[in-house]
Design a protein around this motif. Structure first.
Motif, PDB file in Angstrom:
ATOM      1  N   GLN A 168       0.862  -1.178   0.000  1.00  0.00           N
ATOM      2  CA  GLN A 168       0.000   0.000   0.000  1.00  0.00           C
ATOM      3  C   GLN A 168       0.897   1.226   0.000  1.00  0.00           C
ATOM      4  OE1 GLN A 168      -2.640   1.063   3.448  1.00  0.00           O
ATOM      5  NE2 GLN A 168      -4.266   0.649   1.955  1.00  0.00           N
ATOM      6  N   GLY A 169       0.903   1.944  -1.139  1.00  0.00           N
ATOM      7  CA  GLY A 169       1.814   3.064  -1.265  1.00  0.00           C
ATOM      8  C   GLY A 169       3.254   2.585  -1.209  1.00  0.00           C
ATOM      9  N   ASN A 170       4.051   3.212  -0.355  1.00  0.00           N
ATOM     10  CA  ASN A 170       5.452   2.804  -0.233  1.00  0.00           C
ATOM     11  C   ASN A 170       5.655   1.797   0.897  1.00  0.00           C
ATOM     12  OD1 ASN A 170       4.992   4.536   1.908  1.00  0.00           O
ATOM     13  ND2 ASN A 170       7.046   5.438   1.843  1.00  0.00           N
ATOM     14  N   ARG A 171       4.567   1.248   1.411  1.00  0.00           N
ATOM     15  CA  ARG A 171       4.669   0.328   2.548  1.00  0.00           C
ATOM     16  C   ARG A 171       4.358  -1.117   2.162  1.00  0.00           C
ATOM     17  NH1 ARG A 171       2.998   2.636   8.393  1.00  0.00           N
ATOM     18  NH2 ARG A 171       4.440   4.399   8.450  1.00  0.00           N
ATOM     19  N   LEU A 172       5.088  -2.030   2.795  1.00  0.00           N
ATOM     20  CA  LEU A 172       4.795  -3.450   2.734  1.00  0.00           C
ATOM     21  C   LEU A 172       4.452  -3.933   4.139  1.00  0.00           C
ATOM     22  CD1 LEU A 172       7.688  -4.956   0.547  1.00  0.00           C
ATOM     23  CD2 LEU A 172       5.352  -4.462  -0.170  1.00  0.00           C
ATOM     24  N   TYR A 173       3.351  -4.678   4.268  1.00  0.00           N
ATOM     25  CA  TYR A 173       2.956  -5.277   5.541  1.00  0.00           C
ATOM     26  C   TYR A 173       2.990  -6.790   5.376  1.00  0.00           C
ATOM     27  CZ  TYR A 173       0.993  -0.602   6.371  1.00  0.00           C
ATOM     28  OH  TYR A 173       0.808   0.748   6.514  1.00  0.00           O
ATOM     29  N   CYS A 174       3.641  -7.469   6.301  1.00  0.00           N
ATOM     30  CA  CYS A 174       3.767  -8.919   6.142  1.00  0.00           C
ATOM     31  C   CYS A 174       3.914  -9.601   7.494  1.00  0.00           C
ATOM     32  CB  CYS A 174       4.964  -9.265   5.261  1.00  0.00           C
ATOM     33  SG  CYS A 174       6.499  -8.529   5.828  1.00  0.00           S
ATOM     34  N   ALA A 207       5.345 -12.559  14.233  1.00  0.00           N
ATOM     35  CA  ALA A 207       5.324 -11.100  14.291  1.00  0.00           C
ATOM     36  C   ALA A 207       4.686 -10.547  13.027  1.00  0.00           C
ATOM     37  CB  ALA A 207       6.740 -10.548  14.449  1.00  0.00           C
ATOM     38  N   ILE A 208       4.307  -9.279  13.090  1.00  0.00           N
ATOM     39  CA  ILE A 208       3.887  -8.520  11.911  1.00  0.00           C
ATOM     40  C   ILE A 208       4.893  -7.392  11.732  1.00  0.00           C
ATOM     41  CG2 ILE A 208       2.096  -7.079  10.881  1.00  0.00           C
ATOM     42  CD1 ILE A 208       0.049  -8.591  12.503  1.00  0.00           C
ATOM     43  N   ALA A 209       5.309  -7.177  10.472  1.00  0.00           N
ATOM     44  CA  ALA A 209       6.311  -6.149  10.193  1.00  0.00           C
ATOM     45  C   ALA A 209       5.829  -5.218   9.102  1.00  0.00           C
ATOM     46  CB  ALA A 209       7.637  -6.793   9.783  1.00  0.00           C
ATOM     47  N   CYS A 210       6.360  -4.006   9.134  1.00  0.00           N
ATOM     48  CA  CYS A 210       6.068  -2.995   8.118  1.00  0.00           C
ATOM     49  C   CYS A 210       7.392  -2.482   7.559  1.00  0.00           C
ATOM     50  CB  CYS A 210       5.255  -1.849   8.723  1.00  0.00           C
ATOM     51  SG  CYS A 210       5.007  -0.438   7.627  1.00  0.00           S
ATOM     52  N   PHE A 211       7.532  -2.510   6.235  1.00  0.00           N
ATOM     53  CA  PHE A 211       8.738  -2.032   5.566  1.00  0.00           C
ATOM     54  C   PHE A 211       8.394  -0.861   4.650  1.00  0.00           C
ATOM     55  CE2 PHE A 211       9.733  -6.395   6.579  1.00  0.00           C
ATOM     56  CZ  PHE A 211      11.095  -6.408   6.837  1.00  0.00           C
ATOM     57  N   ASP A 212       9.339   0.042   4.481  1.00  0.00           N
ATOM     58  CA  ASP A 212       9.314   0.999   3.381  1.00  0.00           C
ATOM     59  C   ASP A 212      10.074   0.341   2.238  1.00  0.00           C
ATOM     60  OD1 ASP A 212       9.822   3.004   1.517  1.00  0.00           O
ATOM     61  OD2 ASP A 212      10.024   4.568   3.032  1.00  0.00           O
TER      62      ASP A 212
END
Length: 825
Positions: free
Chosen positions: A541-547, A559-564
């Motif tokens: 979503q946009g410049n973010r990755l959620y995984c 865990a849940i992580a968020c990356f740019d």
């Protein structure tokens, strides 16, 4: 035209590699033919709960309040929130059957907001001292946040000044702003936080039809208003502490204004049943109430009566011409558009897929001789030919992936979507046909990356060295311009010897506007982070990755992580739970890994995660704050053979469905289909343990959840009652499910091995299943069933070995049939 990566023979380096492979295989071959569990699998789930010093501070707050030391209590509360706010604390539990319990957790700061509000209602002096301290600044901050029209800024300001006398009006504004953006679940939660009256209160008389803390519309659906109106009004007016949400301490907001907004949100979302119940509640309790709604001053009940009667008001969640991710949307609830002229379908084109199979204790996948093994009992697929591929459709292209390549084809012709140098020499039966990205195929000898041998000859050959529980699955995700794939081995927690040959999969981002140009490659581990792996394909979503991520060890850390993705920087990672690894607990300790394909669900700015490890969690997507966590009853996972272990973890791509205020899920370590309240995580309903043997959650209609395995089930959306099944049990010898179906318009396409049934998604007035169109006969074309996607006017079927695109076709006219008969004679 881009150049294609240099291809190398799969036999390169075998002269020196083979001895190492045999050493790695010796351990496997030394096992007995049947692999027995050597240790009982633990069902224990560890959570990052409150620590002893936190509990001491909580006790100190109670003591200070009893002693009326208001300032000291406020100081201690602020210390708790700032220093321990992210720790989890039990908020409640439900005992649903003998020995079976759901336990609900929230962050300490959320728990304290709720508890402080209860203190304030019971101790007005405490509230007055607190408001004297914060109100002047709160007014300024809340007004500025409202003026910004930024929901995130306004929500943060509300949480900071939750006990101010202005928080209720700010919540009303927040809900209105979220409603404008189509974020219905979040809007409802904002309005329900204004007062405890908007959730079911304690009811000693048993008039209400739901447990305390559940949404009020469930509690009044079907009540006798003529008999119980005064009682219900009194229960709601006197409700001080029953809400499972953190509500304001007191409120001057007109209750009719809130009930009207809740009804409007239900109508806009398409929840006509819920809207009707909320409208009746408004009529019964506030028939003459007036206010500003729909751009003008109106009588709430009269305005909404006309609105609800005018049309269903369903929010359009379909994706015409596209299918950008697993289940069609990140809420996992999309319905495809029904193609025009879809009287029947005929094959248009097809290409080959790499056939996937399960790891075995010996035989072909165990480096041993061929020998007959016990059949692995899977649901709706075969152990030697798995249904692992889940296509997506973007901008007129069908895209599929496997462990080492991503391929794209023009949906109308089957030609490669992005021609590459040398592609003209491939035919459609070659696995590299249509590939615009390959991985692990070049000998670049990069020994420095992450301190591992990425790019080594062993990785280059992609040999099947990894023994892991569970089927492989290949999913993709997109925001319509960028595509995300998980490329590399999906096995997690594999033995050390095997782990040296293949690194864990990377998350790879492509720009589909630039012929699949590689934009980013994000590894799950760094030299300092430890053995982390991605659990499934990320949401973009946009410049973010959620995984989802997992750290292997004696206890696996989910865990849940968020990356740019533009910088590969991790913005946050939130630990969810720690559990015993499946590979070590289910089979032989230290000899098998586990294939994980967990997918997140994203709706209205909230991430929902079925960990398949004992808990469901909801996180705020922007910062990773935990909104709630629910621990569900796990089933015993102690088989005596590898084959049985595979069957237990087969349901390994099963994200939550989020719709109409519910989170619906079926974890692989639980024998139930269950629905949770999206705002609180509280159990709404569950099916009887063992009552279903599902593999896929297909989606929802207004009335039902459609669940499939070897049969297709209609489960009532708001009660969990199984209302219908197809085929009936006595017909299952002929037709059994085979692959994941799809909701298509007002139909459900359900595949078997030989045909694709097209059934009405809605049951008839007698509660029976109706055929909406003739089944598509696959046998006549020499094809078989599989995972279905319908998009761009075409039906795509991914079988174990082929991807076939079918085009709509009119049925043969009577004269055509007669001509065909004459020819046959």
């Amino acid at each position: 035209m881009r150049s294609r990566p240099t291809l190398t023979s799969r036999s390169a380096g075998l002269v020196w590699v083979l001895p190492l492979l045999l050493l790695g295989a010796t351990q496997v071959l030394g096992q007995a033919q049947d692999v027995f569990a050597r240790a009982e699998f633990s069902l224990t789930v560890e959570l990052p709960e409150t620590k002893n010093d936190t509990k001491n501070l909580l006790a100190q707050v109670d003591q200070q309040l009893q002693q009326q030391k208001w300032q000291d209590a406020i100081d201690t509360l602020e210390r708790l929130i700032s220093g321990h706010g992210n720790e989890l604390i039990v908020q409640g539990s439900d005992q649903v059957d003998l020995g079976s319990q759901y336990v609900y957790y929230v962050e300490l700061k959320t728990y304290l907001r709720r508890r402080i509000s209860e203190y304030a209602r019971q101790m007005p002096e405490f509230l007055e001292v607190y408001r004297t301290r914060i109100d002047s600044l709160a007014r300024q901050e809340l007004d500025a946040a409202i003026a910004s029209r930024d929901p995130a800024q306004l929500s943060e300001a509300i949480n900071t000044y939750f006990l101010s006398r202005h928080a209720d009006e700010a919540l009303l504004h927040l809900g209105d702003l979220l409603l404008e953006q189509g974020r219905f679940n979040e809007a409802r939660t904002a309005w329900e936080r204004i007062s405890p009256r908007y959730r079911t209160p304690e009811d000693p008389q048993g008039v209400l039809l739901a447990m305390a803390g559940q949404p009020i519309w469930v509690a009044v659906d079907g009540v006798d208003w003529g008999k119980h109106r005064d009682t219900i009004r009194s229960l709601l007016d006197d409700n001080q502490a029953s809400s499972s949400l953190a509500t304001t301490a007191d409120s001057d907001v007109d209750p009719a204004a809130v009930w009207a907004r809740l009804c409007l949100a239900s109508w806009l979302e398409g929840s006509s049943d819920r809207a009707a119940v909320e409208l009746e509640l408004l009529r019964q309790l506030h028939p003459g109430a007036q206010g500003y709604l729909g751009g003008r001053n109106v009588n709430y009940a009269e305005f909404l009566t006309k609105l609800v009667a005018s049309s269903p008001g369903e929010h359009d969640s379909r994706h015409a011409g596209t299918w950008p991710t697993f289940a069609g949307s990140y809420a996992r609830t999309a319905q495809a558009d029904l193609p025009e002229r879809a009287k029947t379908y005929k094959p248009n084109w097809s290409v080959s897929l790499e056939t996937q199979s399960l790891s075995r204790a010996g035989g072909r996948n165990g480096f041993g001789e061929e020998r007959e093994l016990q059949r692995i009992p899977l649901v709706a697929e075969s152990s030697d030919a798995l249904l692992s591929t889940f296509p997506v459709v973007l901008d007129g292209n069908v895209i599929v992936a496997d462990q080492e390549r991503v391929r794209a084809f023009q949906i109308d012709s089957g030609l490669p979507a992005f021609p590459t140098e040398g592609s003209e020499f491939f035919d459609r039966d070659e696995l590299d046909y249509g590939a615009f990205h390959t991985s692990g195929r070049r000998l670049d000898f990069d020994f420095n990356m992450r301190g591992r041998r990425r790019g080594s000859p062993l990785s280059a050959m992609s040999l099947k060295l990894i023994h892991a529980l569970g089927p492989d699955r290949f999913t993709l995700a997109s925001d319509d311009t960028k595509l995300v794939a998980r490329i590399g081995t999906t096995a997690i927690g594999v033995p050390y010897v095997q782990s040296q040959f293949q690194d864990p999969a990377d998350m790879v981002v492509f720009d589909m506007r630039k012929e699949g140009k590689l934009e980013a490659r994000i590894p799950p581990v760094t030299e300092l982070s430890g053995p982390w792996s991605f659990e499934g394909t990320a949401i973009i979503q946009g410049n973010r990755l959620y995984c989802g991520m997992i750290k292997s060890g004696v206890r696996d850390e989910s865990a849940i992580a968020c990356f740019d993705w533009t910088t590969s920087q991790m913005l946050w990672r939130r630990t969810i739970c720690l559990t015993q690894p499946y590979g070590s607990g289910l089979v032989a300790d230290g000899e098998y890994g586990f294939r994980s394909h967990n997918l997140l669900t994203l709706k209205d700015g909230i991430l929902y995660y079925n960990t398949n490890h004992g808990v469901i969690a909801a996180l705020e997507a922007d910062r990773g704050d935990m909104l709630w966590l629910t621990r569900y009853p796990r089933r015993g996972l102690i088989p005596d053979k590898l084959e049985k272990a595979h069957a237990l973890v087969q349901r390994n791509v099963n994200p939550c469905i989020v719709t109409r205020g519910l989170v619906i899920t079926m974890p692989l370590d639980c024998e139930r289909l269950l629905a949770l309240d999206a705002a609180t995580g509280q159990l709404v309903w569950q099916t009887v343990p063992g009552g279903l043997e599902p593999l896929h959650l297909l989606g929802t209609t207004k009335d039902d959840v459609l669940v499939s395995g070897e049969q297709l089930f209609w489960v009532h959306l708001h009660s969990g009652k199984i209302r219908a099944e197809f085929p009936s049990v006595h017909q299952m010898f002929r037709d059994r499910g085979y692959g994941r179906g799809a909701l298509v318009g007002d139909q459900v396409y359900w595949p078997t091995r030989d045909k694709i049934f097209r059934l009405a998604a809605k049951l008839d007035s007698n509660g029976s299943v109706k055929e909406a169109a003739l089944p598509v006969d696959l046998v006549q074309y020499g094809e078989e069933g599989g995972n279905i996607v319908v998009a761009g006017g075409q039906m795509i079927v991914a079988s174990p070995s082929r991807l076939t695109v079918y085009s709509p076709s009119p049925l043969l006219e009577p004269e055509d049939n007669s001509s065909a008969n004459d020819t046959n004679q």
